[in-house]
Structure formats: structure tokens, C-alpha cells
Enzyme design. Structure first.
Site, PDB file in Angstrom:
ATOM      1  N   LYS A  82     -17.232  -0.721   8.216  1.00  0.00           N
ATOM      2  CA  LYS A  82     -17.152  -1.799   7.217  1.00  0.00           C
ATOM      3  C   LYS A  82     -15.722  -1.991   6.777  1.00  0.00           C
ATOM      4  CE  LYS A  82     -19.131  -4.095   3.527  1.00  0.00           C
ATOM      5  NZ  LYS A  82     -18.368  -5.225   4.075  1.00  0.00           N
ATOM      6  N   LYS A 106     -12.266   5.455   1.894  1.00  0.00           N
ATOM      7  CA  LYS A 106     -12.885   4.872   0.697  1.00  0.00           C
ATOM      8  C   LYS A 106     -14.407   5.040   0.731  1.00  0.00           C
ATOM      9  CE  LYS A 106      -9.643   1.209  -0.564  1.00  0.00           C
ATOM     10  NZ  LYS A 106      -9.498  -0.154  -1.071  1.00  0.00           N
ATOM     11  N   LYS A 118     -11.657  -2.625  10.053  1.00  0.00           N
ATOM     12  CA  LYS A 118     -10.715  -3.622   9.526  1.00  0.00           C
ATOM     13  C   LYS A 118     -10.428  -4.639  10.611  1.00  0.00           C
ATOM     14  CE  LYS A 118      -8.446  -4.305   5.647  1.00  0.00           C
ATOM     15  NZ  LYS A 118      -8.970  -3.926   4.326  1.00  0.00           N
ATOM     16  N   THR A 202     -13.328  -4.819  -8.219  1.00  0.00           N
ATOM     17  CA  THR A 202     -12.165  -3.933  -8.126  1.00  0.00           C
ATOM     18  C   THR A 202     -11.654  -3.587  -9.526  1.00  0.00           C
ATOM     19  OG1 THR A 202     -11.596  -4.856  -5.990  1.00  0.00           O
ATOM     20  CG2 THR A 202      -9.858  -3.681  -7.130  1.00  0.00           C
ATOM     21  N   ASN A 233      -5.884 -11.171  -8.973  1.00  0.00           N
ATOM     22  CA  ASN A 233      -7.314 -10.871  -9.122  1.00  0.00           C
ATOM     23  C   ASN A 233      -7.513  -9.527  -9.823  1.00  0.00           C
ATOM     24  OD1 ASN A 233      -9.731  -9.257  -7.915  1.00  0.00           O
ATOM     25  ND2 ASN A 233     -10.354 -11.384  -7.783  1.00  0.00           N
ATOM     26  N   SER A 360     -19.486  -4.485  -2.236  1.00  0.00           N
ATOM     27  CA  SER A 360     -19.786  -5.037  -0.904  1.00  0.00           C
ATOM     28  C   SER A 360     -20.995  -4.337  -0.305  1.00  0.00           C
ATOM     29  CB  SER A 360     -18.611  -4.812   0.047  1.00  0.00           C
ATOM     30  OG  SER A 360     -17.784  -5.938   0.078  1.00  0.00           O
TER      31      SER A 360
HETATM   32  P1  NAD Z   1      -3.337 -11.215  -5.860  1.00  0.00           P
HETATM   33  O1  NAD Z   1      -2.636 -11.875  -4.730  1.00  0.00           O
HETATM   34  O2  NAD Z   1      -4.489 -11.886  -6.512  1.00  0.00           O
HETATM   35  O3  NAD Z   1      -2.260 -10.882  -7.026  1.00  0.00           O
HETATM   36  C1  NAD Z   1      -1.068 -10.206  -6.792  1.00  0.00           C
HETATM   37  C2  NAD Z   1      -0.240 -10.232  -8.074  1.00  0.00           C
HETATM   38  O4  NAD Z   1       0.949  -9.472  -7.860  1.00  0.00           O
HETATM   39  C3  NAD Z   1       0.201 -11.618  -8.484  1.00  0.00           C
HETATM   40  O5  NAD Z   1       0.213 -11.721  -9.892  1.00  0.00           O
HETATM   41  C4  NAD Z   1       1.630 -11.705  -7.937  1.00  0.00           C
HETATM   42  O6  NAD Z   1       2.445 -12.631  -8.647  1.00  0.00           O
HETATM   43  C5  NAD Z   1       2.071 -10.280  -8.193  1.00  0.00           C
HETATM   44  N1  NAD Z   1       3.230  -9.900  -7.401  1.00  0.00           N
HETATM   45  C6  NAD Z   1       3.555 -10.274  -6.123  1.00  0.00           C
HETATM   46  N2  NAD Z   1       4.744  -9.752  -5.777  1.00  0.00           N
HETATM   47  C7  NAD Z   1       5.161  -9.017  -6.851  1.00  0.00           C
HETATM   48  C8  NAD Z   1       6.312  -8.248  -7.095  1.00  0.00           C
HETATM   49  N3  NAD Z   1       7.291  -8.136  -6.202  1.00  0.00           N
HETATM   50  N4  NAD Z   1       6.394  -7.635  -8.292  1.00  0.00           N
HETATM   51  C9  NAD Z   1       5.414  -7.754  -9.222  1.00  0.00           C
HETATM   52  N5  NAD Z   1       4.317  -8.485  -9.044  1.00  0.00           N
HETATM   53  C10 NAD Z   1       4.200  -9.116  -7.871  1.00  0.00           C
HETATM   54  O7  NAD Z   1      -3.753  -9.769  -5.324  1.00  0.00           O
HETATM   55  P2  NAD Z   1      -4.917  -8.811  -5.842  1.00  0.00           P
HETATM   56  O8  NAD Z   1      -6.171  -9.148  -5.142  1.00  0.00           O
HETATM   57  O9  NAD Z   1      -4.898  -8.740  -7.334  1.00  0.00           O
HETATM   58  O10 NAD Z   1      -4.411  -7.416  -5.236  1.00  0.00           O
HETATM   59  C11 NAD Z   1      -3.361  -6.687  -5.840  1.00  0.00           C
HETATM   60  C12 NAD Z   1      -3.282  -5.314  -5.161  1.00  0.00           C
HETATM   61  O11 NAD Z   1      -4.537  -4.652  -5.276  1.00  0.00           O
HETATM   62  C13 NAD Z   1      -2.959  -5.381  -3.666  1.00  0.00           C
HETATM   63  O12 NAD Z   1      -2.207  -4.247  -3.325  1.00  0.00           O
HETATM   64  C14 NAD Z   1      -4.339  -5.286  -3.032  1.00  0.00           C
HETATM   65  O13 NAD Z   1      -4.295  -4.793  -1.723  1.00  0.00           O
HETATM   66  C15 NAD Z   1      -5.018  -4.316  -3.985  1.00  0.00           C
HETATM   67  N6  NAD Z   1      -6.472  -4.427  -3.895  1.00  0.00           N
HETATM   68  C16 NAD Z   1      -7.113  -5.555  -4.353  1.00  0.00           C
HETATM   69  C17 NAD Z   1      -8.485  -5.637  -4.231  1.00  0.00           C
HETATM   70  C18 NAD Z   1      -9.238  -6.847  -4.726  1.00  0.00           C
HETATM   71  O14 NAD Z   1     -10.462  -6.840  -4.637  1.00  0.00           O
HETATM   72  N7  NAD Z   1      -8.588  -7.849  -5.270  1.00  0.00           N
HETATM   73  C19 NAD Z   1      -9.213  -4.590  -3.647  1.00  0.00           C
HETATM   74  C20 NAD Z   1      -8.527  -3.452  -3.200  1.00  0.00           C
HETATM   75  C21 NAD Z   1      -7.149  -3.390  -3.327  1.00  0.00           C
END
Ligand code: NAD
Length: 426
Positions: A82, A106, A118, A202, A233, A360
Site C-alpha cells: 500500500k 509505517k 509507492k 495526518t 494540509n 486509508s
Molecule cells: P502542502 O503542500 O499542503 O504544504 C506545504 C507547506 O509548506 C506550505 O505551507 C508551503 O508554503 C510550506 N513550505 C514550502 N516550502 C517551504 C520552505 N522552504 N520553508 C517553509 N515552509 C515551506 O504539504 P502537506 O501535505 O501539508 O505536507 C507537508 C509535509 O508533511 C510534507 O513533508 C509531506 O510529505 C508530509 N506528509 C503529509 C501528509 C498529508 O497527508 N498531507 C502525510 C504524510 C506526510
């Protein structure tokens, strides 16, 4: 929708010190601590299956473009694999392989009946129309259809893929098989069998980790000072949940800078600005840099943006007593060791961000049984999984006198090792 594929495509966040090699390195150490022999590492250091596909797509201009796609399945001894599918110009084989191993970890940590998978397609969704994205999504499913399915390998959204793309992929798979197959993919729109609570999963998972970490430190969430890097997010929902729970969110940031107020920020106002304008910090004058924010005094620091934020360069100036990694790889391995020595409680990414894959899994269970749960039921079940996972990793860290990251790898890899042995593979 989780994310719009046509949004500005930022540089992929996962570039830290060769992700694949560092993942293998910790797995080796984890297996050694668990007492497994070399042959177990030989099996688990690479995915059991990695396919590369070429996908010809008719573009709106009338011409044909051929895209490259990948699907990696790390280990399916525990159950079907998955993991998400990302659309990004920088997708590459090594990264997809490493991220499939992460998904095994995970799923192991959260005790889900899966191994890790993946996928990705090398493409730039910024420069593609919705019709082209639909043809590409369907073409990818046709290309990998022999190795995926509800009991084989179940995809999900990831970087720049969203519920609409999941819907097209599910429809294509269902057409190929000639029966409706909602359990083929997760992260679907609710009307097609998506789960309640998926969008906030998350951030909910991170929230539960924060609560557990505070308990271990004998601290209370009420009035705790929190800094959240990233307002996407994960970071924005988290800031909202923290604010609602009575914590003081004193700093937030996005790609353009950071806002800081030791008395607490007005999170609802900032969410409203973000929803209206897409970004938030560039609407204000008194911004500081992301690096300055990380070093401010606080109780809890949550990196929720990109990788490599806490490194040997700044680790000595970090003042938080708890760090919860919502982002992938925000702390380097060297910095992790120093934080551990300083007594900082660091909740590692593969645990802290496991809420998404857990919900999920709930989506897949609901699809399989054809009976759907309320948001409250989903959240209650998520809480149980996250609390148990946290406790298990915390106790293992204490018993083996290792940091939470190594402990998480030990628990994460153990199920795949054990299941492979029981099946007689090693
Ligand atoms: P997103 O794209 O919705 O948001 C990313 C945020 O980080 C934005 O506010 C962006 O402006 C900011 N950002 C980008 N570059 C930056 C920088 N240089 N310095 C500071 N801020 C910066 O992404 P997301 O879904 O919120 O994911 C964020 C992290 O969490 C990622 O590493 C992602 O892999 C991890 N993650 C997210 C989820 C999920 O379900 N959303 C699940 C597992 C892991």
C-alpha cells in the site's frame, strides 16, 4: 480534494542525504538490534518488485507524449502492499523505492495488515490540462494493472495527486476488471467510497502524538507553546486543532516566511487569509525567516513543510523540548542524535505522519465490507492506533536505550521480517 494538481509545483521535499541509502542504513541497524541475521537485511534492503512503465498519451495538441511511471512493492509477506502515487518532474526510481520501504515501516508501526508500496509518474502537472491528467492517470493504471488490485497493491494520493485522480484511476481499474472495485485505491471522493476523516487524518495523527509526548514529559496541552513550520494540509489543520485544544500557537510559516507572536497567533484569522489568498505570511510586514522561527523558544516544534530543517548547523540553537515530525525527513540523523542527548523528545516522521495511511486502511476496510463509518468512529479508531503505536515505540526506545527514530524502525521492520520468515522465504 487533497491538493490541486495544477497548483504551483514546488521542489520535491525529499532529497535528504540520499534517502534510499539512509533508509537502508537504519534498517540494517534496526534488524541488528532485533537480532536478525544478514539474509533478512538482504531481502528487506530492496523492494521485491519494481516496475517501470512507459505510458503513451495523446496530448491536447494532437501529438503523442510518452511518460515514464514506476510502481515499487517493498515486501508483501504481511499482506498486500500500500502506498501513494506522486506526479512530479523529479520522480525517480531510487526515491520511489525508498518511499515504498518507508510505507512498510509505517504499516509495521501502526500494525496494519500491509507491506509498503509507492508509485510515481515523471510529469509536470502545472503544464497539463485536466483532460491530459485524466488520460495519464488512466494510462498508468492500464500499464500497472497486472501487479495492483485490492488484494495485491493499493495506491493512494501523494504529492500532486488528489481525490479526482484517485477517482479516474478507480474507474479505469473497475472497467478493466468489469466490476466496481472501490477497494483498489484509497483517498477517493466520499461519494465513490472515500472515508470520512481522510483529509484531516495526518494532522489528527500528529495531534495525538503531541498529546502522548506531552504526557511523557508531564506537561499539559493547555497553554503549551507550539511552533508549526508549514501551513499546508498538515500544518494548517494541526494549528487549528492545537488552537481549539487550548494550546498557544506562537509561530507558523510557509514558503515565504514566518509569523511569530509569543502571546499566541489568531489561527482562525490566518486560516481565513490563507483560504482567501492561497498563502499567508506574505500578507504581513512583520515576518521573520523560517530558520529564525525554528530557533524561537517553545515547548513543541512541529516541522510540517520540507526535509532537512534541523541539521548540525542549527540543532544547538533549537529550544523546544518536544519535536514532532509531521514532514518527511525534517531532521538529519546527526541532529537526531544530538537532540536525543539533550533530552529532547523527538517523535519521528514515520510515526507522526502515519495517520494518513491508517485512515486509508480504514477506507479500504469500509470498501471491502460495504458499510461506512461516521467521522467520530473513524477518529476514535485512529486514536487507538496512534496511541498504541506511540506507546509501543516509546517503550521499545526505553527498553533498548535507543532514540525514538531507531525504535520506530525496529518496530516498523519487524513485521515484514517475521512474516517473511514464517512464509519460509528466509
Ligand atoms: P502542502 O503542500 O499542503 O504544504 C506545504 C507547506 O509548506 C506550505 O505551507 C508551503 O508554503 C510550506 N513550505 C514550502 N516550502 C517551504 C520552505 N522552504 N520553508 C517553509 N515552509 C515551506 O504539504 P502537506 O501535505 O501539508 O505536507 C507537508 C509535509 O508533511 C510534507 O513533508 C509531506 O510529505 C508530509 N506528509 C503529509 C501528509 C498529508 O497527508 N498531507 C502525510 C504524510 C506526510
Amino acid at each position: 480534494m487533497t491538493k490541486s494538481p495544477s497548483k504551483h509545483v514546488e521542489k520535491l521535499e525529499i532529497e535528504f542525504n540520499n534517502l534510499f541509502l539512509s533508509t537502508q542504513m537504519i534498517i540494517k541497524e534496526a534488524l541488528k538490534k532485533l537480532g536478525y541475521g544478514k539474509e533478512v537485511f538482504e531481502l528487506l534492503k530492496e523492494p521485491i518488485r519494481m516496475i517501470t512503465v512507459r505510458i503513451p498519451i495523446r496530448m491536447d495538441s494532437g501529438g503523442i507524449r510518452v511518460f515514464t511511471g514506476y510502481r515499487s512493492q517493498h515486501n508483501d509477506a504481511v499482506g498486500p502492499t500500500k502506498g501513494g502515487v506522486r506526479f512530479h518532474p523529479e520522480v525517480n526510481e531510487e526515491e520511489v523505492k525508498a518511499l515504498s520501504i518507508w510505507m512498510s515501516l509505517k504499516c509495521g508501526i501502526t500494525d496494519l495488515p500491509y507491506g509498503g508500496g509507492k508509485g510515481g509518474i515523471v510529469c509536470d502537472p502545472r503544464n497539463m490540462s485536466l483532460a491530459e491528467l485524466e488520460r495519464l492517470s488512466r494510462g498508468y493504471v492500464r500499464a500497472i494493472s497486472q501487479v495492483v488490485g485490492p488484494t495485491k497493491d493499493i495506491p493512494a494520493p501523494d504529492v500532486y495527486t488528489n481525490s479526482q485522480i484517485m477517482a479516474w484511476m478507480m474507474d479505469e481499474y473497475s472497467r478493466l476488471r468489469e466490476f466496481d472495485s472501490p477497494g483498489f485505491i484509497t483517498g477517493k471522493p466520499i461519494v465513490l467510497g472515500g472515508s470520512q476523516g481522510r483529509e484531516t487524518a495526518t494532522a489528527r495523527g500528529v495531534t495525538i502524538c503531541i498529546e502522548q509526548a506531552l504526557k511523557k514529559k508531564g506537561m499539559s496541552l493547555k497553554g503549551a507553546k507550539i511552533i508549526v513550520q508549514g501551513f499546508g494540509n498538515a500544518g494548517s489543520f494541526l494549528s487549528k486543532f492545537m488552537h481549539e485544544a487550548g494550546a498557544k500557537v506562537i509561530g507558523i510559516s510557509d514558503a515565504y516566511g514566518a509569523l511569530y507572536d509569543p502571546e499566541g497567533l489568531d489561527i482562525n484569522y490566518l486560516l481565513d487569509r490563507r483560504d482567501s489568498f492561497g498563502t499567508v505570511t506574505n500578507l504581513f510586514d512583520n515576518v521573520i525567516t523560517n530558520q529564525q522561527l525554528l530557533e524561537k523558544e517553545c515547548d513543541i516544534l512541529v516541522p510540517a513543510a520540507i526535509s532537512n530543517q534541523i541539521t548540525l548547523e542549527n540543532v544547538h540553537r533549537i529550544q523546544a523540548s518536544i519535536i514532532v515530525e509531521a514532514a518527511n525527513g525534517p531532521t538529519t540523523l546527526e541532529a537526531t542524535k544530538i537532540l536525543d542527548e539533550k533530552g529532547v523528545l523527538l517523535v519521528p516522521d514515520i510515526l507522526a505522519s502515519a495517520g494518513g495511511v491508517t485512515v486509508s486502511y480504514f477506507e479500504w476496510v469500509q470498501n471491502n465490507q460495504g458499510y461506512y463509518w461516521s467521522e467520530e468512529e473513524v477518529e476514535e479508531k485512529l486514536r487507538k492506533v496512534m496511541v498504541n503505536s506511540f506507546e509501543n515505540i516509546y517503550q521499545t526506545a526505553q527498553t533498548h536505550k535507543v532514540d525514538m527514530r531507531l525504535s520506530a524502525y525496529m518496530i516498523g521492520i519487524k513485521k515484514s521480517a517475521e512474516a517473511s520468515q514464517f512464509r519460509g522465504w528466509i
